[in-house]
Design a protein around this motif. Structure first.
Motif, PDB file in Angstrom:
ATOM      1  N   ARG A   3       0.832  -1.189   0.000  1.00 36.03           N
ATOM      2  CA  ARG A   3       0.000   0.000   0.000  1.00 36.03           C
ATOM      3  C   ARG A   3       0.875   1.250   0.000  1.00 36.03           C
ATOM      4  O   ARG A   3       0.633   2.191  -0.762  1.00 36.03           O
ATOM      5  N   GLN A   4       1.891   1.208   0.828  1.00 33.66           N
ATOM      6  CA  GLN A   4       2.777   2.380   0.897  1.00 33.66           C
ATOM      7  C   GLN A   4       3.516   2.607  -0.405  1.00 33.66           C
ATOM      8  O   GLN A   4       3.694   3.739  -0.862  1.00 33.66           O
ATOM      9  N   TRP A   5       3.903   1.479  -0.984  1.00 36.79           N
ATOM     10  CA  TRP A   5       4.607   1.596  -2.273  1.00 36.79           C
ATOM     11  C   TRP A   5       3.693   2.262  -3.318  1.00 36.79           C
ATOM     12  O   TRP A   5       4.094   3.183  -4.031  1.00 36.79           O
ATOM     13  N   LEU A   6       2.434   1.753  -3.359  1.00 37.08           N
ATOM     14  CA  LEU A   6       1.473   2.339  -4.323  1.00 37.08           C
ATOM     15  C   LEU A   6       1.300   3.820  -4.060  1.00 37.08           C
ATOM     16  O   LEU A   6       1.282   4.651  -4.984  1.00 37.08           O
ATOM     17  N   GLN A   7       1.188   4.132  -2.790  1.00 35.07           N
ATOM     18  CA  GLN A   7       0.983   5.523  -2.419  1.00 35.07           C
ATOM     19  C   GLN A   7       2.158   6.394  -2.869  1.00 35.07           C
ATOM     20  O   GLN A   7       1.964   7.445  -3.483  1.00 35.07           O
ATOM     21  N   SER A   8       3.356   5.901  -2.639  1.00 39.76           N
ATOM     22  CA  SER A   8       4.499   6.734  -2.988  1.00 39.76           C
ATOM     23  C   SER A   8       4.676   6.813  -4.509  1.00 39.76           C
ATOM     24  O   SER A   8       5.160   7.828  -5.032  1.00 39.76           O
ATOM     25  N   MET A   9       4.248   5.738  -5.208  1.00 37.33           N
ATOM     26  CA  MET A   9       4.267   5.830  -6.676  1.00 37.33           C
ATOM     27  C   MET A   9       3.298   6.927  -7.140  1.00 37.33           C
ATOM     28  O   MET A   9       3.590   7.690  -8.063  1.00 37.33           O
ATOM     29  N   GLN A  10       2.145   6.941  -6.490  1.00 40.74           N
ATOM     30  CA  GLN A  10       1.164   7.996  -6.796  1.00 40.74           C
ATOM     31  C   GLN A  10       1.797   9.370  -6.616  1.00 40.74           C
ATOM     32  O   GLN A  10       1.624  10.260  -7.452  1.00 40.74           O
ATOM     33  N   ASP A  11       2.476   9.495  -5.474  1.00 42.08           N
ATOM     34  CA  ASP A  11       3.072  10.789  -5.162  1.00 42.08           C
ATOM     35  C   ASP A  11       4.122  11.172  -6.186  1.00 42.08           C
ATOM     36  O   ASP A  11       4.400  12.346  -6.414  1.00 42.08           O
TER      37      ASP A  11
END
Ligand SMILES: Nc1ncnc2c1ncn2[C@@H]1O[C@H](COP(=O)(O)OP(=O)(O)OP(=O)(O)O)[C@@H](O)[C@H]1O
Ligand SMILES: Nc1ncnc2c1ncn2[C@@H]1O[C@H](COP(=O)(O)OP(=O)(O)OP(=O)(O)O)[C@@H](O)[C@H]1O
Ligand SMILES: [Mg+2]
Ligand SMILES: [Mg+2]
Lengths: 541, 377, 357, 377
Positions: free
Chosen positions: C209-217
């Protein structure tokens, strides 16, 4: 004399019963049709029921669901509004003004309907996308930033361009059958054309506009292709993702939410239509005189031209370009297009149109002539099928048919049935509005001349509503030709059509090969559109 | 007790005095040679007519002669194929100009009513009132509803009204905005006599009070003669005669006009010097309304109306002819008598007299006015 | 080479050569002959098969079927083509209502095959069929078998980046400034979702989830499918993205000068190798024919077909991947049971939660 | 020369003899206490009526009194809320039965025509000829087109016809299949007098020849009185009086009927023994049409119609009243006279006499029939 009397009494009672039973038969038929059309919902009940209630509530109340719902509502609202803003003026321009080349613009204004919106969306992305042809063209001129085509604006624009013809066509039909004497009456009471339009014409064609708006709204609600190409997150995409994750129960629960939105839309439209009370019947056959455009001639022509360019010329140009331009994944292997595919498309679409028209008649008749609120319920309910996404309908019919009528599985009958479920409302709508415009005293006159109701209907009403029925049939025909998801799921083995072929080659990225069938699809559909407009013209003048 | 002369509710001769008209001799509507063709058919053919300020002119003519078409051209709902129309001295339609209906200030009551089906009775009537929501408008509607006797039907939709009620709404609607010129296309055709008489007098009163110029189409002769300032007889797209009701009735210029007004019979008469010889006896030529010398020795047709003649029972030998039909009209009978000469004439009798069919009768010419005559065709 | 099978009657088969199986173009030139079981050595195909064919470019698979039909005049296949997950759903519905009319399900993604197997709608195949394929690319109970490998890859624009700019683990991507606002993915595409699923299996939900979030960012751009991602990389609209490996090869094949190359991560979900596979559906009356058909699909010629025409990884050892693709052994894919990837539900939830979908 | 008695083209008294009716006393249409409610409104209220075989009955009544509704119930287009209808001795509508319109053999001419807009004139007329082969139908259409004088318009669409032309097509269409019962809802309202007289006589002839029973609605009194076998006066949803035209005209049973037929005035009169005292003098009670003793000392209203009275110019001192209005009717003038007593009466005069408004006059009672009277309300 005594026996004679008894005979007479028998006859009389029979007469009375036949009358009542005739209307009961009609209601029965309508209810049966409605149940049949709504049968796929049974599957949705089953599958949604498999989901744990707590999970279901969680899903329905999740942040995403709420956001996507809001997105969907915004999209449906904006597309419907914009379609009305495009479709109604076009209808007025082509019916009531001295616009130059009216017939030409009538045809071009209706034709975007034949462009499948996913092809249209594709064309838009290729033209206006960040790396599209337009930016290629503009780059040398120093323009390196063109407005974002993706998201809400893009989705709204594309959906509007390819669905506004619904409103255009229904408004046009309402205007054509509209009694011109009352406009004359308004003008002799010192109302300008415009005031007369607002106070007399508009209230009377409003049900027509609303009928077209309903189709636009429900289409937008159920469309998956365009929003997904235009990168706008809507409900159908959420449902699609659940199917992709093979969580049918989730998809089913979400589908119910979609249907709930459809019901709200239907209710809104019903309210608009409720105001029709006597407003619809057209007595006089005088056509209102032409509006002289004067200095507005040029802007009006430009408007028609702009819509035609975006909605018709652009997708065709892109298709042509796919055709001539090699390389970059635009050409490639795969099976060539066969004429048989076109034939398959034409025959199933024609069958769907024919069945829809026949099935729509009792529903429309009941809604138009019935005296209770309930009598328009079958008509209302039949629209639900129009909002059900094709995938949902497909899976429902896979299960239901295999379970209960396995012999129709994998046959064109099931496919045609699916089309009827999805698209019949289009025929119901046009048929109903033309029925409403028939003065009931014509039937009374025919009956007092000795014709039983059915014959009176056939000899008097049917000829008068024939253009409406034909238009409905044509709409079904056109949309069937374009339909993809249910076709993919329910076609018999090895049964290819225009769209399944286009889907196959396009999904593989072989756009060049998609171009020919797509163009043929547009041309064939366009021809059938000409048939509708031709009939209408004959009848209107 | 002083006579209470209701001068406003009175007809032609009496009330031109107090009508609200600036200059009664000014021409308000002027049609000059207007023509209207529908394909090969000519509905109105080179028709000219002028209507004065505040005047009520009635068009009379057979069905299909072009009356409605003429009104529609005046209202601006139809474009003349030729000729010109002036309203209040402005050209509203000629080769180059065409004024829109809403700019003519011409109201019209349509032959088929053309009520707005989506508006109720009150809303229909208020439609032409600029500020339709105001209190003033409301009062005007109430007033007009009273006039047309539909106060109880204020909120009804037109589809729920009887034929005559619809017609009255149409009338009220056109009166509401007090147009300069009002066109009435058979405005009372679906009303019963009592209401018709009442309404036409009321309408006449309103028109006169407001100084409205009106052109009315009617098929009711009595109506035409009794309320019109002038009548125009139309035939086949053109006007045959226009004039004061009495003048037109008494001196019809053509056989057509004569035969169209009243129940006309034509008596063939041979002119013999100062006498004319007819199937009901010989009369002096002085009884005709013009010199007939030119026709000496020839036959002419003399117009006789039922009230000009009386049948008298007589013996077979002295009879002029036989009664062949009796028609009951309420206050009177009209007998049709076939003369031995072959002519058919009609005689008006008070309802107390009675003849049997086939009874031999002698005919008396009781007319106390000069008789119109026409060369035999 | 002249290793072509003669059908039992030996009529039309002799007219086919390896060239008919092989693709064309720069990537295919100079290849050596494939090794492995030849069609020649397999029993003749005879009879009718009904096949569900799930997936996009799998239209090409029909060409292979055509070739087989040409070799064996008594053999015919009725194919129904649709997206893999739709077909998986459909098989599930058919199965609930009775049984499916199809004999074989071929799909471009193992997850769909896995879910059908989980539903109990597929039967186990004999070892004869599945033996040539390594364990990682088939079901532990032999209810499905892979026939063409699809590796996750990072296509990058060679004008913008060099191979060394691409980190060797996806975990490092969010910190890679070169990718900022210039990276693409197609999160609604099933291969991408399988990749995320793999990450959840290998790592855990929170990390993912964090990875996805940081990719989004990072400002990642969303596309409809990975062919689009690859094309946009070649166009320079984005400098790199996530895509299956063969899309880049197709881009290269279409426009030879396209500035696109592939990079691979190592040992993590980013290096996942998924397969196109096939299974035999429960209720079939043609199991023997179906198995024989699948053996043909795993023959040397057919594998050469997949390698050269779809640029897939061959599943048998005698056939090499096309061009300068690293072999599967060089790739260092994560150690994971592809069947575990069938649970996409949690992935979709997560993608949605994070706002990717 | 023998009298050429055109007995078919003649009215009531003359032609009942040769109509093609089996039994003229048989009741063909029988309405028994029918009622029709629209929501709170009662359009037809407990109406009973019977019509005999071959009879032409005319319904007369004010606008909105329920005439159209009554016809529609007879035709089966509307269901009565109560009461029963019999046609040819079969119940077609009562509590339990309802016969469909197409099974009643009842034709109807609609007040608003209801022509089929998609069919041309000839096709509209031929519509009801279901069994006729095409040649036969064609001949019938030609014949009917001639009757309604539309031969030239055979191929026209209804929207291209004038109002009167449409009405004639509607009439021809209903006549074509020769129904047992024909209902005519103001069938001549849009026709000019000449055509109307012609058509109504033709239609009457056709009806009589074919023995068709007809119920006609009209607002034209003359039409009602002259062509009907019987008239029925309707008011407010119910029938006030039904009978022979002359009988109803001369002996109206109620003030309403009296005031509805002819131009009725009511003269208030005080009964004083054998005399009655009125604003225009004293008369013997013998001139009234019934014993009035019971009202001795009270006042009654005496019905006087214009043809019962004559105005005579006189000096101010001997005058009964003043002329307050003059109305020109063609063959005659009707003067309105306001009596000193306050009553208003109308006098019919031949058009040769002339009074000025305000002129003092004396009124003579010239009626030679007993006068109807009503207790003062
Ligand atoms: N559908 C309806 N709904 C409500 N009221 C109605 C309806 N039809 C008729 N009425 C009312 O019933 C009454 C009788 O109507 P009907 O049409 O029978 O009158 P009519 O005698 O034919 O009048 P006219 O001479 O004006 O045609 C009228 O007051 C009318 O407003
Ligand atoms: N739109 C049209 N197209 C063709 N002919 C028409 C059209 N309108 C009217 N006519 C014809 O023109 C003639 C005159 O019609 P118009 O309506 O003016 O008659 P009218 O005098 O009003 O008759 P009525 O008294 O019957 O209403 C008629 O013969 C009619 O058939
Ligand atoms: Mg007219
Ligand atoms: Mg009526």
């Amino acid at each position: 004399m005594a026996t004679g009397d008894r005979d007479r009494i028998a006859e009389q009672t029979q007469g009375a019963t036949t009358e009542r039973s005739a209307s009961r038969v009609l209601s029965g038929v309508a209810v049966a049709i409605t149940l049949l059309v709504l049968s796929p919902l049974a599957w949705l009940v089953l599958r949604a029921g498999e989901m744990d209630a707590v999970r279901a509530i969680e899903l329905l109340t999740s942040q995403t669901t709420i956001e996507v719902t809001a997105n969907t509502i915004v999209l449906v609202g904006s597309v419907t509004l914009l379609s009305a803003l495009v479709g109604v003026p076009l209808a007025i321009l082509t019916v009531q003004t001295d616009l130059p080349f009216r017939r030409f613009w009538t045809v071009t204004s209706a034709l975007p309907l034949v462009v499948p919106s996913y092809i249209g969306a594709f064309a838009f992305v290729s033209a206006f996308g960040p790396q599209g042809h337009l930016s290629d063209l503009l780059a040398p001129l120093g323009v390196d930033q063109i407005p974002a085509i993706y998201g809400l604006p893009g989705a709204t624009l594309v959906l509007t361009l390819f669905t506004y013809p619904y409103i255009f066509l229904t408004t046009r039909a309402a205007l054509l059958s509209f009694d011109g004497t009352i406009v004359e009456a308004a003008r002799s009471l010192n109302h300008t054309r415009w005031e007369a339009f607002k106070r007399v014409t508009l209230p009377q064609i409003l049900p027509g506009i609303a009928g077209g708006g309903l189709l636009v709204a429900l289409y937008t609600l159920g469309d998956f292709g365009t929003p997904s190409i235009m990168k706008y997150d809507v409900f159908t995409r959420m449902i699609f993702n659940e199917f992709g994750a093979r969580r049918i129960d989730y998809a089913a629960v979400l589908s119910w939410l979609l249907l709930a939105m459809a019901v709200v839309i239907l209710a809104v439209e019903s309210r608009i239509e409720a105001g029709r009370d006597g407003a619809y019947v057209s007595r006089g056959a005088r056509r209102p005189g032409e509006i002289k455009l004067g200095v507005w001639k040029l802007p009006a022509t430009l408007f028609c031209g702009a819509v035609a360019t975006l909605g018709l010329a652009l997708p065709i140009a892109i298709l042509l370009q796919w055709l001539v331009r090699g390389g970059v994944g635009y050409s490639g292997a795969g099976r060539p297009f066969e004429l048989g595919f076109a034939w398959n498309s034409l025959t199933v679409a024609a069958a769907a149109a024919a069945v829809s028209v026949v099935v729509a008649l009792p529903l429309a008749y009941l809604a138009a002539r019935g005296d209770s609120r309930i009598s328009s319920l079958p008509d209302r309910l039949s629209y639900v099928g129009y909002a059900v996404p094709g995938v949902v309908l497909g899976l429902a019919l896979v299960f239901l048919s295999l379970k209960y009528v396995p012999f129709v599985y994998n046959t064109v009958f099931l496919l045609v049935f699916a089309y009827v479920v999805r698209f019949m409302p289009q025929a119901v709508g046009t048929t109903k509005s033309s029925l409403l415009q028939v003065d009931p005293s014509y039937v009374e006159a025919a009956r007092s001349l000795g014709y039983p109701p059915l014959t009176a209907f056939r000899k008097v009403v049917l000829p008068l509503v024939a253009p409406g029925i034909a238009a409905g049939g044509a709409l079904v025909f056109l949309t069937t030709m374009k339909e993809l998801p249910a076709t993919l799921m329910l076609r018999p083995l090895g049964f290819e059509t225009f769209v399944t072929y286009i889907w196959r080659v396009q999904e593989s990225g072989y756009y060049g090969q998609a171009a020919v069938p797509a163009l043929v699809l547009v041309v064939v559909s366009g021809l059938s559109m000409l048939v509708i407009l031709g009939r209408e013209q004959q009848n209107g003048t | 007790m002083e006579p209470d002369i209701d001068t406003r509710n009175t007809t032609a001769a009496f009330d031109s005095v107090e009508s609200a008209v600036d200059d009664p001799s000014a021409t308000v509507v002027e049609l000059d040679g207007i023509t209207r063709e529908y394909g090969a058919e000519t509905a109105v053919d080179d028709l000219s007519l002028s209507v004065n300020d505040g005047e009520l002119l009635t068009l009379l003519g057979p069905s299909g002669c072009g009356k409605t078409t003429t009104l529609r051209m005046i209202a601006g709902l139809e474009r003349p194929s030729g000729g010109s129309i002036q309203i209040e001295e402005r050209a509203v339609a000629d080769g180059s100009t065409f004024r829109k209906p809403e700019e003519r200030n011409v109201g019209i009551v349509f032959q088929d009513y053309a009520l707005f089906p989506h508006l109720n009775v009150a809303e229909n009537i208020a439609f032409g009132l600029r500020d339709a929501d105001s209190r003033e408008a409301d009062e005007r509607v109430t007033e007009l509803l009273e006039l047309v006797d539909l106060t109880d039907h204020r909120e009804k939709m037109p589809s729920k009204l009887s034929g005559g009620q619809q017609q009255r709404v149409a009338l009220a609607r056109s009166l509401a905005p007090e147009p300069d010129v009002l066109l009435l296309d058979e405005p009372f055709s679906n009303l019963d006599v009592r209401l018709r008489v009442e309404m036409r007098e009321e309408v006449r009163k309103i028109l006169k009070r407001a100084g409205v110029t009106a052109i009315s189409v009617t098929h009711d002769q009595e109506e035409a003669l009794s309320i019109s300032d002038r009548v125009a007889i139309m035939n086949d797209g053109t006007i045959e005669q226009v004039g004061d009701p009495a003048e037109v009735f008494e001196n019809p210029e053509s056989r057509f006009v004569a035969s169209f007004l009243g129940q006309a019979s034509f008596l063939s008469a041979r002119v013999a010097g100062d006498d004319i010889e007819t199937g009901m006896g010989t009369f002096r030529t002085a009884r005709l309304n013009g010199p007939v010398e030119a026709y000496n020795g020839a036959t002419v047709d003399v117009l006789v109306r039922p009230d000009d003649l009386r049948a008298i029972p007589t013996a077979e030998s002295t009879a002029d002819g036989y009664v062949t039909q009796r028609q009951y009209n309420g206050p009177s009978f009209v007998y049709r008598v076939t003369l031995h000469s072959g002519d058919v004439v009609h005689c008006l009798h008070n309802h107390s007299e009675s003849f049997e069919p086939g009874e031999p009768v002698e005919i008396d010419l009781t007319a106390d006015h000069p008789l119109a005559w026409y060369p035999t065709e | 080479t002249d290793m072509l099978p003669g059908g039992s009657d030996g009529t039309s088969a002799s007219e086919l050569s390896l060239g008919d199986f092989r693709g064309s173009g720069p990537l295919v030139e100079q290849r050596s002959a494939p090794e492995g079981t030849s069609i020649d050595d397999l029993p003749d195909l005879s009879g009718e098969l009904t096949m569900y064919l799930g997936g996009g470019e799998s239209g090409l698979y029909l060409d292979l079927v055509d070739l087989l039909e040409q070799i064996y005049p008594d053999f015919s296949v009725s194919a129904q083509q649709e997206s893999a997950s739709n077909l998986a759903n459909r098989i599930a519905e058919e199965n609930r209502a009775g049984s499916t009319p199809a004999d074989v399900f071929m799909a471009v993604d193992a997850g769909s095959l896995g879910s059908v197997a989980e539903d109990g709608a597929a039967v186990s195949m004999s070892a004869e069929v599945t033996d040539p394929v390594r364990d990682a690319f088939k079901d532990s109970e032999d209810r499905w078998v892979g026939f063409a490998g699809r590796a996750r890859a990072i296509p990058y624009n060679t004008n913008e980046l060099s191979a060394s700019d691409v980190p060797s683990t996806v975990a490092a991507f969010p910190e890679t400034s070169a990718f900022g606002d210039s990276f693409g993915w197609a999160p609604s595409y099933s291969a991408f979702q399988s990749f995320v699923t793999a990450m959840r299996v290998i790592e855990d939900d929170e990390t993912t989830r964090q990875w996805l979030q940081s990719m989004q960012d990072l400002g990642v751009t969303t596309y409809d499918n990975e062919f689009a991602v690859s094309n946009r990389v070649a166009d320079g609209e984005i400098s790199a993205g996530f895509a299956n490996h063969y899309y880049s090869l197709r881009v290269q094949s279409d426009r030879s000068s396209a500035p696109i190359d592939l990079a691979f991560t190592e040992g993590d979900a980013g290096a996942l190798v998924n397969v196109s596979g096939a299974q035999i559906l429960d209720g079939t009356e043609n199991k023997a024919l179906a198995e024989n058909f699948l053996r043909h699909v795993l023959s040397a010629e057919a594998q050469e077909f997949f390698a050269t025409r779809t640029y897939a990884y061959p599943m048998i050892s005698g056939v090499e991947p096309v061009g300068d693709l690293p072999t599967i052994d060089e790739l260092n894919p994560p150690d994971i049971d592809l069947g575990e990837l069938s649970d996409l539900g949690g992935t979709v939830d997560m993608l949605r939660e994070v706002g990717v979908l």
